[in-house]
Design a protein around this motif. Structure first.
Motif, PDB file in Angstrom:
ATOM      1  N   ALA A   1      40.558  41.445  34.616  1.00 47.55           N
ATOM      2  CA  ALA A   1      39.766  40.579  34.103  1.00 47.55           C
ATOM      3  C   ALA A   1      40.315  39.075  34.084  1.00 47.55           C
ATOM      4  CB  ALA A   1      39.681  40.881  32.559  1.00 47.55           C
ATOM      5  N   ALA A   2      41.580  39.026  33.943  1.00 48.59           N
ATOM      6  CA  ALA A   2      42.253  37.558  34.168  1.00 48.59           C
ATOM      7  C   ALA A   2      41.993  37.015  35.493  1.00 48.59           C
ATOM      8  CB  ALA A   2      43.564  37.485  33.945  1.00 48.59           C
ATOM      9  N   CYS A   3      42.076  37.781  36.521  1.00 50.00           N
ATOM     10  CA  CYS A   3      41.638  37.313  37.907  1.00 50.00           C
ATOM     11  C   CYS A   3      40.175  37.080  38.142  1.00 50.00           C
ATOM     12  CB  CYS A   3      41.829  38.460  38.868  1.00 50.00           C
ATOM     13  SG  CYS A   3      43.842  38.684  38.981  1.00 50.00           S
ATOM     14  N   LEU A   4      39.420  38.013  37.418  1.00 48.35           N
ATOM     15  CA  LEU A   4      37.900  37.789  37.583  1.00 48.35           C
ATOM     16  C   LEU A   4      37.750  36.315  36.837  1.00 48.35           C
ATOM     17  CD1 LEU A   4      36.497  41.243  36.948  1.00 48.35           C
ATOM     18  CD2 LEU A   4      36.431  39.867  39.108  1.00 48.35           C
ATOM     19  N   ARG A   5      38.101  35.880  35.722  1.00 47.09           N
ATOM     20  CA  ARG A   5      38.026  34.931  34.786  1.00 47.09           C
ATOM     21  C   ARG A   5      38.399  33.645  35.701  1.00 47.09           C
ATOM     22  NH1 ARG A   5      39.601  37.525  30.489  1.00 47.09           N
ATOM     23  NH2 ARG A   5      41.698  36.376  30.327  1.00 47.09           N
ATOM     24  N   ARG A   6      39.543  33.567  36.532  1.00 48.02           N
ATOM     25  CA  ARG A   6      39.966  32.567  37.239  1.00 48.02           C
ATOM     26  C   ARG A   6      38.986  32.428  38.350  1.00 48.02           C
ATOM     27  NH1 ARG A   6      45.271  34.545  35.888  1.00 48.02           N
ATOM     28  NH2 ARG A   6      45.286  35.962  37.689  1.00 48.02           N
ATOM     29  N   ALA A   7      38.442  33.400  38.907  1.00 49.39           N
ATOM     30  CA  ALA A   7      37.640  33.242  39.995  1.00 49.39           C
ATOM     31  C   ALA A   7      36.306  33.130  39.796  1.00 49.39           C
ATOM     32  CB  ALA A   7      37.573  34.813  40.829  1.00 49.39           C
ATOM     33  N   GLY A   8      36.023  32.898  38.432  1.00 52.28           N
ATOM     34  CA  GLY A   8      34.647  32.622  38.015  1.00 52.28           C
ATOM     35  C   GLY A   8      33.547  33.655  38.335  1.00 52.28           C
ATOM     36  N   VAL A   9      34.051  34.811  38.220  1.00 51.15           N
ATOM     37  CA  VAL A   9      33.432  36.037  38.532  1.00 51.15           C
ATOM     38  C   VAL A   9      32.898  36.847  37.151  1.00 51.15           C
ATOM     39  CG1 VAL A   9      33.025  38.384  39.660  1.00 51.15           C
ATOM     40  CG2 VAL A   9      34.143  36.380  40.802  1.00 51.15           C
ATOM     41  N   PRO A  10      31.796  36.945  36.640  1.00 47.41           N
ATOM     42  CA  PRO A  10      31.532  37.620  35.339  1.00 47.41           C
ATOM     43  C   PRO A  10      31.632  39.175  35.505  1.00 47.41           C
ATOM     44  CG  PRO A  10      29.551  37.080  36.429  1.00 47.41           C
ATOM     45  CD  PRO A  10      30.480  36.655  37.425  1.00 47.41           C
ATOM     46  N   TYR A  11      32.254  39.593  34.424  1.00 41.56           N
ATOM     47  CA  TYR A  11      32.244  41.114  34.473  1.00 41.56           C
ATOM     48  C   TYR A  11      31.845  41.815  33.245  1.00 41.56           C
ATOM     49  CZ  TYR A  11      36.498  40.369  31.279  1.00 41.56           C
ATOM     50  OH  TYR A  11      37.274  39.636  30.215  1.00 41.56           O
ATOM     51  N   CYS A  12      31.417  43.158  33.097  1.00 44.21           N
ATOM     52  CA  CYS A  12      31.060  43.618  31.909  1.00 44.21           C
ATOM     53  C   CYS A  12      32.164  44.810  31.581  1.00 44.21           C
ATOM     54  CB  CYS A  12      29.416  44.145  32.047  1.00 44.21           C
ATOM     55  SG  CYS A  12      29.287  45.755  33.176  1.00 44.21           S
ATOM     56  N   VAL A  13      32.086  45.426  30.409  1.00 45.29           N
ATOM     57  CA  VAL A  13      33.168  46.676  30.076  1.00 45.29           C
ATOM     58  C   VAL A  13      31.981  47.732  29.465  1.00 45.29           C
ATOM     59  CG1 VAL A  13      34.851  47.174  28.627  1.00 45.29           C
ATOM     60  CG2 VAL A  13      34.844  44.835  29.768  1.00 45.29           C
ATOM     61  N   THR A  14      32.497  48.848  29.825  1.00 43.17           N
ATOM     62  CA  THR A  14      31.925  50.158  29.257  1.00 43.17           C
ATOM     63  C   THR A  14      33.020  50.897  28.526  1.00 43.17           C
ATOM     64  OG1 THR A  14      30.329  50.324  31.151  1.00 43.17           O
ATOM     65  CG2 THR A  14      30.698  52.127  29.629  1.00 43.17           C
ATOM     66  N   VAL A  15      33.063  50.889  27.295  1.00 44.06           N
ATOM     67  CA  VAL A  15      34.301  51.463  26.456  1.00 44.06           C
ATOM     68  C   VAL A  15      34.038  52.801  26.638  1.00 44.06           C
ATOM     69  CG1 VAL A  15      34.549  49.412  25.338  1.00 44.06           C
ATOM     70  CG2 VAL A  15      33.040  51.136  24.495  1.00 44.06           C
ATOM     71  N   HIS A  16      33.134  53.672  26.631  1.00 41.04           N
ATOM     72  CA  HIS A  16      33.027  55.116  26.624  1.00 41.04           C
ATOM     73  C   HIS A  16      33.543  55.752  25.556  1.00 41.04           C
ATOM     74  CE1 HIS A  16      31.668  55.777  30.913  1.00 41.04           C
ATOM     75  NE2 HIS A  16      32.581  54.586  31.251  1.00 41.04           N
ATOM     76  N   GLY A  17      33.134  55.282  24.243  1.00 42.35           N
ATOM     77  CA  GLY A  17      33.469  55.803  23.035  1.00 42.35           C
ATOM     78  C   GLY A  17      35.094  55.707  22.742  1.00 42.35           C
ATOM     79  N   ALA A  18      35.787  54.905  23.537  1.00 44.09           N
ATOM     80  CA  ALA A  18      37.235  54.619  23.152  1.00 44.09           C
ATOM     81  C   ALA A  18      37.559  54.211  21.936  1.00 44.09           C
ATOM     82  CB  ALA A  18      37.980  54.024  24.399  1.00 44.09           C
ATOM     83  N   LEU A  19      36.666  53.135  21.321  1.00 39.47           N
ATOM     84  CA  LEU A  19      36.715  52.470  20.000  1.00 39.47           C
ATOM     85  C   LEU A  19      36.422  53.192  18.735  1.00 39.47           C
ATOM     86  CD1 LEU A  19      36.003  48.981  21.367  1.00 39.47           C
ATOM     87  CD2 LEU A  19      38.358  50.032  21.113  1.00 39.47           C
ATOM     88  N   PHE A  20      36.056  54.380  18.987  1.00 38.10           N
ATOM     89  CA  PHE A  20      35.417  55.304  17.646  1.00 38.10           C
ATOM     90  C   PHE A  20      36.899  55.226  16.822  1.00 38.10           C
ATOM     91  CE2 PHE A  20      31.587  56.585  20.204  1.00 38.10           C
ATOM     92  CZ  PHE A  20      30.717  55.745  19.414  1.00 38.10           C
ATOM     93  N   SER A  21      36.928  55.459  15.626  1.00 35.63           N
ATOM     94  CA  SER A  21      37.977  55.383  14.721  1.00 35.63           C
ATOM     95  C   SER A  21      38.786  56.804  15.150  1.00 35.63           C
ATOM     96  CB  SER A  21      37.594  55.515  13.301  1.00 35.63           C
ATOM     97  OG  SER A  21      36.591  56.702  12.797  1.00 35.63           O
ATOM     98  N   SER A  22      38.138  57.795  15.481  1.00 35.74           N
ATOM     99  CA  SER A  22      38.845  59.175  15.765  1.00 35.74           C
ATOM    100  C   SER A  22      39.584  58.975  17.095  1.00 35.74           C
ATOM    101  CB  SER A  22      37.968  60.382  15.737  1.00 35.74           C
ATOM    102  OG  SER A  22      37.450  60.392  14.462  1.00 35.74           O
ATOM    103  N   ALA A  23      39.091  58.063  17.980  1.00 39.48           N
ATOM    104  CA  ALA A  23      39.643  57.881  19.202  1.00 39.48           C
ATOM    105  C   ALA A  23      40.917  56.942  19.019  1.00 39.48           C
ATOM    106  CB  ALA A  23      38.993  57.410  20.345  1.00 39.48           C
TER     107      ALA A  23
END
Length: 208
Positions: A1-23
């Motif tokens: 992500a840091a490399c993409l930001r430096r290169a000016g390339v936008p990125y998106c993130v799919t979290v796949h349920g990893a931020l639910f409280s049980s996870a």
């Protein structure tokens, strides 16, 4: 992500349920430190966040995500629409199941995330006559031994059947025998197994 930001390339993130409280409960100290040092900045510099469900979007917004959240559920590619050619496959390998009502789980055998410990305990309490619970999938972290031990302790080991993972046509043949597809995850994005079972016309017992 840091490399993409430096290169000016936008990125998106799919979290796949990893931020639910049980996870987050698993290895929660490590995850709390990671969130503080890296994750929040990583997510809040994304062009947008991809959520698999409205429920996941709610969770993301509660965690202080300030980027747009786009809800796009999972779908099944056409190649997964495989018809059962031998719907008696389950009974050929387990003839004692013939004539029983089959409650079936297909997926990674992760006792905690997939809620399989809850499933076996509920099945024991329900006292369903002429029924069996069939769990199909690869072992994860020793869960199969844990679940086998639990079924034995609850006195239902003869009613719970464990089967190695199957794919493609073999999977469709196994699914054909299910009366009810069960998937009681403690957290989940949008399960492809549930989508496949629903597409096959099976009633699904699932958590939110």
């Amino acid at each position: 992500a840091a490399c993409l930001r430096r290169a000016g390339v936008p990125y998106c993130v799919t979290v796949h349920g990893a931020l639910f409280s049980s996870a987050l409960y698993r290895r929660r100290l490590k995850k709390a430190v990671f969130n503080l040092l890296f994750e929040r900045n990583y997510l809040n510099n994304a062009h947008f966040i991809h959520a698999l469900s409205v429920r996941e979007k709610e969770v993301l917004l509660r965690r202080g995500i300030n980027r747009p959240v786009v809800v796009v559920p999972n779908g099944l590619p056409p190649a997964t629409d495989v018809r059962a050619s031998r719907p008696d496959t389950l009974y050929a390998s387990h003839p004692g199941l013939r004539g029983r009502h089959i409650f079936m789980f297909i997926g990674r055998m992760d006792a905690w995330q997939k809620g399989l410990d809850l499933l076996i305990e509920a099945f024991a309490r329900a006292g369903l006559r002429d029924s069996a619970l069939v769990l199909i999938g690869p072992d994860y972290g020793g869960s199969r031994h844990q679940l086998t031990t639990l079924a034995d302790r609850l006195g239902i080991s003869s009613e719970v059947v464990f089967i190695e993972p199957v794919f493609g046509e073999d999977r469709a043949n196994m699914l054909a025998a299910a009366d009810v597809f069960v998937h009681p995850s403690r957290w989940e994005g949008v399960s492809l197994s549930v989508l496949a079972a629903a597409a096959a016309g099976k009633p699904c017992l699932i958590t939110r």
